[in-house]
Design an enzyme around this catalytic site. Sequence first.
Site, PDB file in Angstrom:
ATOM      1  N   ARG A  32       0.814  -1.212   0.000  1.00  0.00           N
ATOM      2  CA  ARG A  32       0.000   0.000   0.000  1.00  0.00           C
ATOM      3  C   ARG A  32       0.849   1.265   0.000  1.00  0.00           C
ATOM      4  O   ARG A  32       0.479   2.264  -0.616  1.00  0.00           O
ATOM      5  CB  ARG A  32      -0.954  -0.043   1.203  1.00  0.00           C
ATOM      6  CG  ARG A  32      -2.134  -0.966   0.930  1.00  0.00           C
ATOM      7  CD  ARG A  32      -2.739  -1.568   2.170  1.00  0.00           C
ATOM      8  NE  ARG A  32      -3.855  -2.443   1.775  1.00  0.00           N
ATOM      9  CZ  ARG A  32      -3.689  -3.665   1.288  1.00  0.00           C
ATOM     10  NH1 ARG A  32      -2.469  -4.161   1.128  1.00  0.00           N
ATOM     11  NH2 ARG A  32      -4.738  -4.396   0.948  1.00  0.00           N
ATOM     12  N   ASP A 140     -17.437   6.813   9.335  1.00  0.00           N
ATOM     13  CA  ASP A 140     -16.254   6.007   9.055  1.00  0.00           C
ATOM     14  C   ASP A 140     -15.058   6.948   8.958  1.00  0.00           C
ATOM     15  O   ASP A 140     -15.219   8.151   8.715  1.00  0.00           O
ATOM     16  CB  ASP A 140     -16.424   5.219   7.751  1.00  0.00           C
ATOM     17  CG  ASP A 140     -15.583   3.952   7.718  1.00  0.00           C
ATOM     18  OD1 ASP A 140     -16.131   2.851   7.891  1.00  0.00           O
ATOM     19  OD2 ASP A 140     -14.345   4.077   7.533  1.00  0.00           O
TER      20      ASP A 140
END
Length: 276
Positions: A32, A140
């Site tokens: 990532r 979130d």
Amino acid sequence: MTEDEFRKLAEFLYRRTGMVFNEAKRYYVERRILDRMAATSSDTFAGYFIILRGEMRREVEHLINAFTVNETYFYREDHQLECLARDLLPDRVRSKRAGEAIRIWSAPCSTGEEPYSIAMWLLENWPLVDTYDIEIVGSDIDTRVLEAAANGTYGKRALMRLPADVIAKYFNQVDEHAWQILDDLRQSVQFSRVNIMETRETRPQGRFDVIFCRNVLIYFDDESRRIAAENLFENLLPGGYICLGHTESMSRISPLFEVCRFSDAIVYRRPKEGRA
């Protein structure tokens, strides 16, 4: 990445999310980071870390988005939805008048399946759904999933647990592989970015009758779990309930909550006023 670089990044992520990344997750982390380095034209980790340390908000946001887990689907762990309609809400409305607010928080909400599931379940299974002003909030830390949640379009896998009549009632089919939540239902759920580790972000959400915080605390260490639990406690009305994932136990995290055992689920409650 060198060991020192990996440690610096892990500490950076931990301070901002509460998530713990150890050596066992190095491959997951490095993949990532390479993506984010390419996106920012950074030739070295050191150069990329300068960008992060400079608190470039948008890149910090992109980085956090890259590390969040968003595996979910409609009616997941529906025994808790049964409990919500059969036990939790009937208890909460004992002290409310018709028309008063019932506030339910899904945190984290991922791509929206959970808060929409709550809305559909209550419409289908709670006879008093029209008696009260039901407010459902989804939050979130990942801004990408919030955009997807607000759009409300899903594939077959997300809908795999929904009965055909529920799909027909609450979705429009976009094409052979996609269905979108009806506008009225989408507009009934509010979405906002919140990091449950940050008091300055949780407190403004106000207090709720029920909080769903499922399958996120497993990614935290003990200290992060305690901080998150204390923040969520402050966001519950006295006597309000919190539902965790089936592998999580608030009893091992914080002494603030009472354990409540119902026929469909074990949940946790903020004690009512005047109780310890």
